[in-house]
Design a protein around this motif. Structure first.
Motif, PDB file in Angstrom:
ATOM      1  N   PHE A  95       2.018   8.677   1.561  1.00 18.05           N
ATOM      2  CA  PHE A  95       2.693   8.990   0.292  1.00 18.05           C
ATOM      3  C   PHE A  95       3.998   8.221   0.079  1.00 18.05           C
ATOM      4  O   PHE A  95       4.688   8.436  -0.913  1.00 18.05           O
ATOM      5  CB  PHE A  95       2.901  10.508   0.130  1.00 18.05           C
ATOM      6  CG  PHE A  95       1.609  11.258   0.298  1.00 18.05           C
ATOM      7  CD1 PHE A  95       0.641  11.204  -0.698  1.00 18.05           C
ATOM      8  CD2 PHE A  95       1.316  11.930   1.473  1.00 18.05           C
ATOM      9  CE1 PHE A  95      -0.591  11.825  -0.524  1.00 18.05           C
ATOM     10  CE2 PHE A  95       0.087  12.554   1.655  1.00 18.05           C
ATOM     11  CZ  PHE A  95      -0.862  12.497   0.647  1.00 18.05           C
ATOM     12  N   MET A 117      -8.575   3.814  -4.353  1.00 12.51           N
ATOM     13  CA  MET A 117      -9.307   3.002  -3.376  1.00 12.51           C
ATOM     14  C   MET A 117     -10.137   3.847  -2.404  1.00 12.51           C
ATOM     15  O   MET A 117     -11.083   3.356  -1.804  1.00 12.51           O
ATOM     16  CB  MET A 117      -8.334   2.096  -2.595  1.00 12.51           C
ATOM     17  CG  MET A 117      -7.719   0.983  -3.427  1.00 12.51           C
ATOM     18  SD  MET A 117      -8.955  -0.088  -4.193  1.00 12.51           S
ATOM     19  CE  MET A 117      -9.707  -0.859  -2.775  1.00 12.51           C
ATOM     20  N   PRO A 164       0.838  -1.197   0.000  1.00 13.57           N
ATOM     21  CA  PRO A 164       0.000   0.000   0.000  1.00 13.57           C
ATOM     22  C   PRO A 164       0.872   1.246   0.000  1.00 13.57           C
ATOM     23  O   PRO A 164       2.038   1.190   0.413  1.00 13.57           O
ATOM     24  CB  PRO A 164      -0.752  -0.085   1.333  1.00 13.57           C
ATOM     25  CG  PRO A 164      -0.069  -1.090   2.174  1.00 13.57           C
ATOM     26  CD  PRO A 164       0.893  -1.848   1.321  1.00 13.57           C
ATOM     27  N   MET A 165       0.290   2.358  -0.416  1.00  8.45           N
ATOM     28  CA  MET A 165       0.899   3.662  -0.157  1.00  8.45           C
ATOM     29  C   MET A 165       0.421   4.091   1.221  1.00  8.45           C
ATOM     30  O   MET A 165      -0.775   4.074   1.500  1.00  8.45           O
ATOM     31  CB  MET A 165       0.457   4.695  -1.192  1.00  8.45           C
ATOM     32  CG  MET A 165       0.920   6.111  -0.851  1.00  8.45           C
ATOM     33  SD  MET A 165       0.286   7.363  -1.970  1.00  8.45           S
ATOM     34  CE  MET A 165       1.414   7.231  -3.340  1.00  8.45           C
ATOM     35  N   ALA A 218      -0.972  -0.212  -4.269  1.00  9.31           N
ATOM     36  CA  ALA A 218      -2.348   0.216  -3.967  1.00  9.31           C
ATOM     37  C   ALA A 218      -2.331   1.579  -3.294  1.00  9.31           C
ATOM     38  O   ALA A 218      -1.497   1.845  -2.423  1.00  9.31           O
ATOM     39  CB  ALA A 218      -3.024  -0.800  -3.050  1.00  9.31           C
ATOM     40  N   SER A 219      -3.262   2.426  -3.703  1.00 12.52           N
ATOM     41  CA  SER A 219      -3.343   3.752  -3.076  1.00 12.52           C
ATOM     42  C   SER A 219      -4.788   4.228  -3.032  1.00 12.52           C
ATOM     43  O   SER A 219      -5.618   3.830  -3.855  1.00 12.52           O
ATOM     44  CB  SER A 219      -2.480   4.761  -3.849  1.00 12.52           C
ATOM     45  OG  SER A 219      -2.884   4.833  -5.191  1.00 12.52           O
TER      46      SER A 219
HETATM   47  C1  LIG Z   1      -1.985   4.428   7.466  1.00 11.10           C
HETATM   48  C2  LIG Z   1      -2.517   4.684   6.072  1.00 11.10           C
HETATM   49  C3  LIG Z   1      -1.976   5.701   5.324  1.00 11.10           C
HETATM   50  C4  LIG Z   1      -2.437   5.932   4.039  1.00 11.10           C
HETATM   51  N1  LIG Z   1      -1.858   6.916   3.294  1.00 11.10           N
HETATM   52  C5  LIG Z   1      -2.286   7.130   2.035  1.00 11.10           C
HETATM   53  C6  LIG Z   1      -1.691   8.139   1.231  1.00 11.10           C
HETATM   54  O1  LIG Z   1      -0.780   8.851   1.652  1.00 11.10           O
HETATM   55  N2  LIG Z   1      -2.154   8.309  -0.026  1.00 11.10           N
HETATM   56  C7  LIG Z   1      -3.153   7.545  -0.555  1.00 11.10           C
HETATM   57  O2  LIG Z   1      -3.516   7.729  -1.708  1.00 11.10           O
HETATM   58  N3  LIG Z   1      -3.716   6.550   0.184  1.00 11.10           N
HETATM   59  C8  LIG Z   1      -3.306   6.334   1.451  1.00 11.10           C
HETATM   60  N4  LIG Z   1      -3.880   5.341   2.200  1.00 11.10           N
HETATM   61  C9  LIG Z   1      -4.886   4.477   1.564  1.00 11.10           C
HETATM   62  C10 LIG Z   1      -4.269   3.162   1.105  1.00 11.10           C
HETATM   63  O3  LIG Z   1      -3.166   3.357   0.263  1.00 11.10           O
HETATM   64  C11 LIG Z   1      -5.327   2.342   0.377  1.00 11.10           C
HETATM   65  O4  LIG Z   1      -6.366   2.050   1.298  1.00 11.10           O
HETATM   66  C12 LIG Z   1      -4.799   1.046  -0.200  1.00 11.10           C
HETATM   67  O5  LIG Z   1      -5.859   0.327  -0.751  1.00 11.10           O
HETATM   68  C13 LIG Z   1      -4.122   0.212   0.857  1.00 11.10           C
HETATM   69  O6  LIG Z   1      -3.613  -0.995   0.297  1.00 11.10           O
HETATM   70  P1  LIG Z   1      -4.207  -2.400   0.785  1.00 11.10           P
HETATM   71  O7  LIG Z   1      -5.670  -2.367   0.407  1.00 11.10           O
HETATM   72  O8  LIG Z   1      -3.434  -3.442   0.046  1.00 11.10           O
HETATM   73  O9  LIG Z   1      -4.023  -2.466   2.267  1.00 11.10           O
HETATM   74  C14 LIG Z   1      -3.459   5.121   3.489  1.00 11.10           C
HETATM   75  C15 LIG Z   1      -4.012   4.102   4.277  1.00 11.10           C
HETATM   76  C16 LIG Z   1      -3.551   3.890   5.553  1.00 11.10           C
HETATM   77  C17 LIG Z   1      -4.151   2.782   6.384  1.00 11.10           C
END
Ligand SMILES: Cc1cc2nc3c(=O)[nH]c(=O)nc-3n(C[C@H](O)[C@H](O)[C@H](O)COP(=O)(O)O)c2cc1C
Length: 202
Positions: free
Chosen positions: A99, A180, A95-96, A140-141
């Motif tokens: 950032f 997402m 995941p992101m 993923a982001s």
């Molecule tokens: C602690 C945390 C920090 C995150 N920071 C960002 C971010 O900086 N930018 C973004 O686009 N999404 C951010 N997200 C959203 C995740 O990138 C997104 O939910 C992604 O689907 C997570 O990957 P996963 O589903 O495999 O866990 C964040 C999520 C969490 C839990």
């Protein structure tokens, strides 16, 4: 292809978008390479340590006696590095977070990017020693980073490409799971990424 190393980072289990896509990718890889050894390092389960003084010394000393005395401290880094060097394909699914990459993935990177093992200083600059490997990034982001105003905020793909290139891995493909956290985009993000898996050159 003999060995694949898959690094999973998300702690979100079955809710994880990146894990869902690596599931599809692993199935395709097994179909294409039925006898391949697939190693999965799940960094959400296995919490890798930050480098402490003794480990840092153990993995960087050039003194043979000191290296022998600190062998135990280098063991985990040695094993992770051997796994990487023994693999033909590296998959990093992350995941992101804020950032950038989660610190769990940074901990793995700090344990495998090692002078004398995965890179070497030479008179001509740095030589990556993890050559002849391919990598696939599954990223993923919540937002969109491949285009638009937030593009400069992406410290995930540029960093991962840079650090992999530093150790000699330059053949890198990326699968993005974007949006997402954007209600109109989220439902299609994983299906689109799964479709992109089918189009990867493997
Ligand atoms: C602690 C945390 C920090 C995150 N920071 C960002 C971010 O900086 N930018 C973004 O686009 N999404 C951010 N997200 C959203 C995740 O990138 C997104 O939910 C992604 O689907 C997570 O990957 P996963 O589903 O495999 O866990 C964040 C999520 C969490 C839990």
């Amino acid at each position: 292809m003999k060995q694949i190393l898959m690094i999973e980072v998300s702690p979100r289990g079955t809710d994880s978008a990146s894990r869902s896509v690596t599931h599809t990718l692993a199935a395709r890889l097994r179909d294409l390479h039925p006898s391949v050894k697939l190693i999965c390092r799940d960094l959400a389960i296995e919490h890798l340590p930050h480098l402490d003084e003794a480990t840092l010394r153990a993995i960087s000393t050039k003194n043979v006696d000191e290296a022998e005395n600190l062998k135990q401290k280098a063991q985990q880094s040695d094993q992770l590095t051997d796994e990487l060097l023994g693999s033909d394909l590296l998959v990093i699914a992350t995941p992101m977070w804020n950032f950038g990459i989660p610190s769990a993935l940074k901990a793995w990177i700090d344990l495998v990017v090692r002078p004398g093992r995965t890179f070497q200083y030479t008179d001509g600059g740095v030589l990556g020693l993890a050559q002849d490997k391919k990598a696939i990034l599954v990223l993923a982001s919540g937002g969109i980073f491949t285009e638009g105003a937030w593009r400069p905020w992406d410290f995930v793909e540029p960093y991962l490409r840079q650090i992999l290139g530093f150790i000699g891995i330059v053949d890198v493909q990326t699968i993005r799971i974007e949006g997402m956290n954007i209600p109109t985009l989220a439902p299609n993000a994983v299906p689109n990424a799964n479709k992109a898996v089918g189009e990867l050159a493997l």
